[in-house]
Design a protein around this motif. Structure first.
Motif, mmCIF file in Angstrom:
data_model
loop_
_atom_site.group_PDB
_atom_site.id
_atom_site.type_symbol
_atom_site.label_atom_id
_atom_site.label_comp_id
_atom_site.label_asym_id
_atom_site.label_seq_id
_atom_site.Cartn_x
_atom_site.Cartn_y
_atom_site.Cartn_z
ATOM 1 N N SER A 91 110.118 54.603 72.218
ATOM 2 C CA SER A 91 110.545 53.264 72.606
ATOM 3 C C SER A 91 109.367 52.311 72.426
ATOM 4 O O SER A 91 108.203 52.734 72.368
ATOM 5 C CB SER A 91 110.986 53.256 74.069
ATOM 6 O OG SER A 91 109.852 53.438 74.917
ATOM 7 N N GLN A 93 107.995 50.426 74.577
ATOM 8 C CA GLN A 93 107.067 50.554 75.708
ATOM 9 C C GLN A 93 106.214 51.806 75.584
ATOM 10 O O GLN A 93 104.995 51.765 75.814
ATOM 11 C CB GLN A 93 107.842 50.570 77.026
ATOM 12 C CG GLN A 93 106.952 50.409 78.251
ATOM 13 C CD GLN A 93 106.257 49.054 78.275
ATOM 14 O OE1 GLN A 93 106.902 48.015 78.309
ATOM 15 N NE2 GLN A 93 104.916 49.051 78.262
ATOM 16 N N ASP A 97 102.225 51.671 75.152
ATOM 17 C CA ASP A 97 101.390 52.325 76.164
ATOM 18 C C ASP A 97 100.435 53.330 75.532
ATOM 19 O O ASP A 97 99.264 53.427 75.921
ATOM 20 C CB ASP A 97 102.267 53.039 77.194
ATOM 21 C CG ASP A 97 102.987 52.067 78.126
ATOM 22 O OD1 ASP A 97 102.596 50.881 78.155
ATOM 23 O OD2 ASP A 97 103.942 52.488 78.798
ATOM 24 N N GLU A 119 115.085 46.442 72.094
ATOM 25 C CA GLU A 119 114.194 46.744 73.216
ATOM 26 C C GLU A 119 112.819 46.148 72.925
ATOM 27 O O GLU A 119 112.352 46.171 71.786
ATOM 28 C CB GLU A 119 114.079 48.248 73.418
ATOM 29 C CG GLU A 119 115.394 48.926 73.756
ATOM 30 C CD GLU A 119 115.316 50.441 73.717
ATOM 31 O OE1 GLU A 119 116.140 51.089 74.390
ATOM 32 O OE2 GLU A 119 114.438 50.985 73.005
ATOM 33 N N ALA A 121 108.569 45.409 74.347
ATOM 34 C CA ALA A 121 107.429 45.730 75.210
ATOM 35 C C ALA A 121 106.334 44.731 74.878
ATOM 36 O O ALA A 121 106.096 44.430 73.711
ATOM 37 C CB ALA A 121 106.952 47.161 74.969
ATOM 38 N N HIS A 123 102.268 43.176 76.060
ATOM 39 C CA HIS A 123 101.025 43.336 76.812
ATOM 40 C C HIS A 123 100.163 42.095 76.646
ATOM 41 O O HIS A 123 99.917 41.653 75.523
ATOM 42 C CB HIS A 123 100.248 44.559 76.301
ATOM 43 C CG HIS A 123 98.855 44.654 76.837
ATOM 44 N ND1 HIS A 123 98.574 45.065 78.115
ATOM 45 C CD2 HIS A 123 97.649 44.371 76.248
ATOM 46 C CE1 HIS A 123 97.253 45.060 78.310
ATOM 47 N NE2 HIS A 123 96.678 44.633 77.189
ATOM 48 N N GLN A 136 109.769 37.972 78.491
ATOM 49 C CA GLN A 136 110.751 38.777 77.761
ATOM 50 C C GLN A 136 112.162 38.334 78.102
ATOM 51 O O GLN A 136 112.424 37.787 79.174
ATOM 52 C CB GLN A 136 110.591 40.258 78.119
ATOM 53 C CG GLN A 136 109.251 40.852 77.742
ATOM 54 C CD GLN A 136 109.121 42.287 78.203
ATOM 55 O OE1 GLN A 136 109.938 42.785 78.981
ATOM 56 N NE2 GLN A 136 108.100 42.986 77.712
#
Length: 326
Positions: A91, A93, A97, A119, A121, A123, A136
């Motif tokens: 994914s 995220q 990560d 989807e 993500a 940072h 988001q």
């Protein structure tokens, strides 16, 4: 004394780290959007910055996989590595990560991932220069750093959510909203937009929907908006050419007319529309348009005679002679 010495040491290390990243990596403070069109499945990333050729640094995308924007003190590896991880099934995220965990400079990064499911993500590192932040939403993320005001990302999100039309139109609207909030504290220099298909075709040359860059311009965003419109017009032109190739002159005329309606100042738009009129036996209308074109540049007349041999102009000899006498 020991505590003071320790504090000085820590501050010295932090300063050294900051200098290291600033010296070794592009200093691209900017605002951007990653987004997906829920109808077509297309995915895009668009950006503007006070930095030369921002599109060559910030924007990454792959059809059927996703798009990435990597900015602030840029670690460009987030682009290809992020796409590779999402292609493996991670994914956004999880992929983000994993890369952040291995990045000693993550506190200076601002990164956004979006995949083919919509989807996202995002940072924003703790040491990104203020004003910095992101927001988001469904099928999108907007992010900005080194802005004059902290209202930029909310304005971008609201513009994207409340604008109708194609993905490119909505993303450009988000960038314009950022500029409306005064954008980058330093000003502006370059902009870019990249859109890829939601599903890969298996032919990489067919997977990119749009890839436009304004490398160095006084008003990069408005130039980008103009190029998006020109791109749309030439997309209709390409479809018209394809229809002509297949002998469907009615469809070709429809496509050429759409292109002409978008940017009627381009001679080529009018020229191919006129050629198609001749192929449709609308000789008077075709000649009227060609007459004005030939007066502007006689090379178009030379080209017209050559179209006969290529079978792109199919008219009786007597009509061809009338055209050549214009």
């Amino acid at each position: 004394m020991k505590k003071i010495a320790l504090l000085i040491t820590i501050l010295s290390i932090q300063n050294l780290v900051a200098q290291l990243y600033i010296k070794s990596e592009p200093f691209v403070h900017t605002y951007s959007i990653v987004a997906r069109d829920s109808v077509t499945g297309e995915m895009g990333v668009a950006v503007q910055s006070h930095w030369f050729s921002v599109g060559s640094i910030v924007t990454y995308g792959e059809a059927g996989v996703g798009v990435v924007a990597t900015q602030s003190l840029v670690n460009q590896s987030y682009g290809p590595k992020g796409l590779a991880l999402m292609k493996q099934g991670l994914s956004p995220q999880a992929a983000l990560d994993l890369l952040l965990k291995k990045d000693e400079g993550e506190m200076y990064r601002q990164v956004a991932f979006l995949n083919s499911k919509g989807e996202v993500a995002t940072h924003t590192g703790d040491l990104c220069i203020a004003e910095a932040g992101h927001r988001q939403g469904k099928n999108f993320s907007v992010q900005a750093n080194m802005m004059l005001k902290n209202t930029v990302w909310d304005a971008m999100a609201n513009a994207f959510e409340n604008t109708t039309g194609s993905l490119s139109t909505r993303m450009v609207a988000a960038l314009k909203a950022a500029e409306g909030e005064k954008g980058d504290i330093r000003g502006k220099q370059s902009a870019a937009i990249l859109i890829v298909k939601g599903e890969a075709t298996g032919n990489s040359w067919e997977d990119i929907v749009m890839d436009l860059r304004v490398e160095d311009h006084k008003y990069p965003l408005y130039e980008l908006e103009r190029l998006v419109k020109v791109h749309e017009a030439y997309d209709y032109m390409n479809k018209g050419d394809l229809a002509m190739e297949h002998g469907d002159s009615a469809e070709a005329e429809r496509m050429y007319l759409k292109a002409q309606n978008l940017i009627d100042y381009k001679i080529e738009m009018k020229y191919w529309y006129a050629i198609n009129l001749l192929n449709n036996k609308e000789y008077d209308r075709g000649r009227t348009i060609l007459r004005s074109i030939f007066r502007t540049n006689r090379n178009w007349k030379t080209l017209t005679s050559r179209l006969v041999k290529s079978k792109l102009l199919n008219i009786p000899d007597e009509e061809l002679q009338k055209v050549m006498r214009l």
